[in-house]
Motif scaffolding. Sequence first.
Motif, PDB file in Angstrom:
ATOM      1  N   ILE A 237       0.870  -1.113  -0.058  1.00  0.00           N
ATOM      2  CA  ILE A 237       0.156  -0.007   0.036  1.00  0.00           C
ATOM      3  C   ILE A 237       0.801   1.127   0.178  1.00  0.00           C
ATOM      4  CG2 ILE A 237      -1.931   1.189   1.265  1.00  0.00           C
ATOM      5  CD1 ILE A 237      -2.529  -1.354   2.394  1.00  0.00           C
ATOM      6  N   SER A 238       0.587   2.207  -0.913  1.00  0.00           N
ATOM      7  CA  SER A 238       1.229   3.289  -0.926  1.00  0.00           C
ATOM      8  C   SER A 238       0.047   4.560  -0.577  1.00  0.00           C
ATOM      9  CB  SER A 238       1.663   3.713  -2.621  1.00  0.00           C
ATOM     10  OG  SER A 238       2.781   2.858  -2.709  1.00  0.00           O
ATOM     11  N   LYS A 239       0.162   4.984   0.628  1.00  0.00           N
ATOM     12  CA  LYS A 239      -0.909   5.886   1.205  1.00  0.00           C
ATOM     13  C   LYS A 239      -0.751   7.487   0.399  1.00  0.00           C
ATOM     14  CE  LYS A 239      -2.892   7.312   5.300  1.00  0.00           C
ATOM     15  NZ  LYS A 239      -3.517   8.836   4.770  1.00  0.00           N
ATOM     16  N   GLY A 240      -2.001   7.610  -0.083  1.00  0.00           N
ATOM     17  CA  GLY A 240      -2.134   8.952  -0.724  1.00  0.00           C
ATOM     18  C   GLY A 240      -2.705   9.879   0.368  1.00  0.00           C
ATOM     19  N   ILE A 241      -3.698  10.750  -0.109  1.00  0.00           N
ATOM     20  CA  ILE A 241      -4.420  11.793   0.624  1.00  0.00           C
ATOM     21  C   ILE A 241      -5.741  11.041   0.978  1.00  0.00           C
ATOM     22  CG2 ILE A 241      -5.278  14.014   1.030  1.00  0.00           C
ATOM     23  CD1 ILE A 241      -3.075  14.949  -0.903  1.00  0.00           C
ATOM     24  N   GLY A 242      -5.854  10.920   2.197  1.00  0.00           N
ATOM     25  CA  GLY A 242      -7.335  10.302   2.544  1.00  0.00           C
ATOM     26  C   GLY A 242      -7.289   9.419   3.724  1.00  0.00           C
ATOM     27  N   ASN A 243      -8.196   8.478   3.662  1.00  0.00           N
ATOM     28  CA  ASN A 243      -8.406   7.247   4.829  1.00  0.00           C
ATOM     29  C   ASN A 243      -8.122   5.957   4.226  1.00  0.00           C
ATOM     30  OD1 ASN A 243      -8.399   6.548   7.651  1.00  0.00           O
ATOM     31  ND2 ASN A 243     -10.763   6.216   7.124  1.00  0.00           N
ATOM     32  N   ILE A 244      -7.363   5.202   4.531  1.00  0.00           N
ATOM     33  CA  ILE A 244      -7.160   3.649   4.178  1.00  0.00           C
ATOM     34  C   ILE A 244      -7.487   2.594   5.176  1.00  0.00           C
ATOM     35  CG2 ILE A 244      -5.803   1.883   2.958  1.00  0.00           C
ATOM     36  CD1 ILE A 244      -4.296   4.102   1.357  1.00  0.00           C
ATOM     37  N   VAL A 245      -8.453   1.803   4.978  1.00  0.00           N
ATOM     38  CA  VAL A 245      -8.642   0.748   6.172  1.00  0.00           C
ATOM     39  C   VAL A 245      -8.615  -0.669   5.473  1.00  0.00           C
ATOM     40  CG1 VAL A 245     -10.204   0.182   7.876  1.00  0.00           C
ATOM     41  CG2 VAL A 245     -10.161   2.420   7.384  1.00  0.00           C
ATOM     42  N   VAL A 246      -7.760  -1.260   6.402  1.00  0.00           N
ATOM     43  CA  VAL A 246      -7.820  -2.884   5.896  1.00  0.00           C
ATOM     44  C   VAL A 246      -8.132  -3.457   7.005  1.00  0.00           C
ATOM     45  CG1 VAL A 246      -6.100  -4.537   4.901  1.00  0.00           C
ATOM     46  CG2 VAL A 246      -5.819  -2.385   4.098  1.00  0.00           C
ATOM     47  N   ASP A 247      -9.180  -4.289   6.758  1.00  0.00           N
ATOM     48  CA  ASP A 247      -9.676  -5.341   7.555  1.00  0.00           C
ATOM     49  C   ASP A 247      -9.891  -4.630   8.839  1.00  0.00           C
ATOM     50  OD1 ASP A 247     -10.732  -7.855   8.262  1.00  0.00           O
ATOM     51  OD2 ASP A 247      -8.687  -8.747   8.676  1.00  0.00           O
ATOM     52  N   GLY A 248     -10.573  -3.375   8.768  1.00  0.00           N
ATOM     53  CA  GLY A 248     -10.539  -2.707  10.003  1.00  0.00           C
ATOM     54  C   GLY A 248      -9.521  -2.063  10.582  1.00  0.00           C
ATOM     55  N   GLU A 249      -8.296  -2.146  10.099  1.00  0.00           N
ATOM     56  CA  GLU A 249      -6.950  -1.386  10.558  1.00  0.00           C
ATOM     57  C   GLU A 249      -6.888  -0.384   9.789  1.00  0.00           C
ATOM     58  OE1 GLU A 249      -2.456  -2.278  11.013  1.00  0.00           O
ATOM     59  OE2 GLU A 249      -3.554  -3.889  10.583  1.00  0.00           O
ATOM     60  N   THR A 250      -6.707   0.891  10.392  1.00  0.00           N
ATOM     61  CA  THR A 250      -6.463   2.199   9.840  1.00  0.00           C
ATOM     62  C   THR A 250      -4.843   2.259   9.271  1.00  0.00           C
ATOM     63  OG1 THR A 250      -8.046   3.540  10.769  1.00  0.00           O
ATOM     64  CG2 THR A 250      -6.280   4.787   9.771  1.00  0.00           C
ATOM     65  N   ILE A 251      -4.627   2.388   7.896  1.00  0.00           N
ATOM     66  CA  ILE A 251      -3.120   2.334   7.524  1.00  0.00           C
ATOM     67  C   ILE A 251      -2.818   4.048   7.530  1.00  0.00           C
ATOM     68  CG2 ILE A 251      -1.718   1.890   5.654  1.00  0.00           C
ATOM     69  CD1 ILE A 251      -3.152  -0.482   6.911  1.00  0.00           C
ATOM     70  N   LYS A 252      -1.756   4.198   8.298  1.00  0.00           N
ATOM     71  CA  LYS A 252      -1.230   5.638   8.371  1.00  0.00           C
ATOM     72  C   LYS A 252       0.028   5.909   7.636  1.00  0.00           C
ATOM     73  CE  LYS A 252      -2.609   5.635  13.360  1.00  0.00           C
ATOM     74  NZ  LYS A 252      -2.476   5.789  14.765  1.00  0.00           N
ATOM     75  N   SER A 253       0.666   4.968   7.037  1.00  0.00           N
ATOM     76  CA  SER A 253       1.738   5.240   6.187  1.00  0.00           C
ATOM     77  C   SER A 253       1.993   4.178   5.159  1.00  0.00           C
ATOM     78  CB  SER A 253       3.125   5.369   7.111  1.00  0.00           C
ATOM     79  OG  SER A 253       3.516   4.327   7.993  1.00  0.00           O
ATOM     80  N   ASP A 254       2.785   4.303   4.311  1.00  0.00           N
ATOM     81  CA  ASP A 254       3.030   2.998   3.315  1.00  0.00           C
ATOM     82  C   ASP A 254       3.209   1.865   4.071  1.00  0.00           C
ATOM     83  OD1 ASP A 254       2.846   5.297   1.436  1.00  0.00           O
ATOM     84  OD2 ASP A 254       4.861   5.289   0.709  1.00  0.00           O
ATOM     85  N   GLU A 255       2.730   0.681   3.573  1.00  0.00           N
ATOM     86  CA  GLU A 255       2.910  -0.246   4.257  1.00  0.00           C
ATOM     87  C   GLU A 255       2.764  -1.798   3.620  1.00  0.00           C
ATOM     88  OE1 GLU A 255       0.818  -2.540   8.320  1.00  0.00           O
ATOM     89  OE2 GLU A 255       0.655  -0.056   7.809  1.00  0.00           O
ATOM     90  N   ALA A 256       3.602  -2.759   4.020  1.00  0.00           N
ATOM     91  CA  ALA A 256       3.273  -4.067   3.139  1.00  0.00           C
ATOM     92  C   ALA A 256       2.562  -4.900   4.454  1.00  0.00           C
ATOM     93  CB  ALA A 256       4.397  -4.617   2.735  1.00  0.00           C
ATOM     94  N   MET A 257       1.480  -5.734   3.718  1.00  0.00           N
ATOM     95  CA  MET A 257       0.788  -6.478   4.899  1.00  0.00           C
ATOM     96  C   MET A 257       0.581  -7.963   4.192  1.00  0.00           C
ATOM     97  SD  MET A 257      -2.233  -3.788   5.564  1.00  0.00           S
ATOM     98  CE  MET A 257      -2.862  -4.788   6.938  1.00  0.00           C
ATOM     99  N   GLY A 258       0.877  -8.943   5.048  1.00  0.00           N
ATOM    100  CA  GLY A 258       0.581 -10.289   4.602  1.00  0.00           C
ATOM    101  C   GLY A 258       1.757 -10.737   3.907  1.00  0.00           C
ATOM    102  N   ASN A 259       1.527 -12.250   3.706  1.00  0.00           N
ATOM    103  CA  ASN A 259       2.415 -12.970   3.048  1.00  0.00           C
ATOM    104  C   ASN A 259       1.870 -13.965   2.027  1.00  0.00           C
ATOM    105  OD1 ASN A 259       5.027 -12.090   4.689  1.00  0.00           O
ATOM    106  ND2 ASN A 259       3.725 -13.119   6.530  1.00  0.00           N
ATOM    107  N   GLY A 260       0.813 -13.624   1.722  1.00  0.00           N
ATOM    108  CA  GLY A 260      -0.029 -14.610   0.582  1.00  0.00           C
ATOM    109  C   GLY A 260       0.606 -14.719  -0.667  1.00  0.00           C
ATOM    110  N   GLY A 261       0.271 -15.486  -1.689  1.00  0.00           N
ATOM    111  CA  GLY A 261       0.899 -15.491  -2.932  1.00  0.00           C
ATOM    112  C   GLY A 261       0.308 -14.753  -3.999  1.00  0.00           C
ATOM    113  N   LYS A 262      -0.844 -13.794  -3.510  1.00  0.00           N
ATOM    114  CA  LYS A 262      -1.530 -13.147  -4.410  1.00  0.00           C
ATOM    115  C   LYS A 262      -1.321 -11.523  -4.000  1.00  0.00           C
ATOM    116  CE  LYS A 262      -5.805 -16.327  -4.479  1.00  0.00           C
ATOM    117  NZ  LYS A 262      -7.024 -16.364  -4.260  1.00  0.00           N
ATOM    118  N   ASP A 263      -0.506 -11.059  -4.912  1.00  0.00           N
ATOM    119  CA  ASP A 263      -0.052  -9.757  -4.826  1.00  0.00           C
ATOM    120  C   ASP A 263      -1.081  -8.596  -5.264  1.00  0.00           C
ATOM    121  OD1 ASP A 263       2.322 -10.970  -4.108  1.00  0.00           O
ATOM    122  OD2 ASP A 263       3.103 -10.739  -6.214  1.00  0.00           O
ATOM    123  N   ILE A 264      -1.328  -7.698  -4.281  1.00  0.00           N
ATOM    124  CA  ILE A 264      -2.158  -6.745  -4.353  1.00  0.00           C
ATOM    125  C   ILE A 264      -1.641  -5.124  -4.066  1.00  0.00           C
ATOM    126  CG2 ILE A 264      -4.773  -5.749  -3.816  1.00  0.00           C
ATOM    127  CD1 ILE A 264      -4.644  -8.609  -4.953  1.00  0.00           C
TER     128      ILE A 264
END
Length: 265
Positions: free
Chosen positions: A222-249
């Motif tokens: 995730i590259s955070k822009g301007i605004g609010n990003i919520v992933v599975d109920g968790e608010t993302i406050k900065s650029d972040e990588a989440m998870g270890n699965g084989g499907k890249d999003i």
Amino acid sequence: MTNAQKVIKLCAQAFAIFLIFTIISAVLTGFYGIGMAINGKNKENDSKDLEIISCENYNEALNEVIINTMYSDLEIKKSDTFKIESNNAVKCKANNGTIKIEDKNKWKKNKLIVYLPSLSKLKIDTGAGSLDIEEINANNIKLSLGAGLTTIKNIIASTAKIDTGAGKLVIENGIIEDFDFDMGVGSAEITTNIANEADIDAGVGSLKLNLIGSKMEYMLKISKGIGNIVVDGETIKSDEAMGNGGKDIKIDGGVGTINVDFTEK
């Protein structure tokens, strides 16, 4: 580039995108209003007097379909055989398994229904009309959407690229191997299984992404822009990588809100 510079850049890009699509929407709406006044038609008559449209040189060979509309409301229906119905003048021509369909009267709002079997390639370019897709199944799908409402009940594709303009996109269900989504100004609600990877560029507005499958199957960058990003109920406050699965999003945040959830649908 500092964080402040990044914010300024994103704000400038967001304003430019918003201004461009606002102008385009205003122009399309203005021409549509003129066309409606000239033709004296209203929406109640859009579905009346539908006729089967013949396609020049069509011999039942079908690999690719290309559809271009300006104001007509377009419907795509699942079928074992190819067929077109419309109450507008429609140009259809086949050549070596490729069929091209377009409105002849580009300033007249009417109904166009295309019945499609499974395909190799499908390309749709819409203007100010709506797009309603019952189901599409193709190896390669490309949708360039204008200022109307697009609803896709089911999409099955090896590769899908969708660019939205100033309208609303709803995908109710899907299985897509490689997904490229570029959102303009408006809103999008997408529910799909991503089998391999997705590149999602959020624009100005709201994006709700429901990923079918377990959270453990996916890896989000995730590259955070301007605004609010919520992933599975968790608010993302900065650029972040989440998870270890084989499907890249990959998600590039824009201006607005992004909500990502996981569903076992």
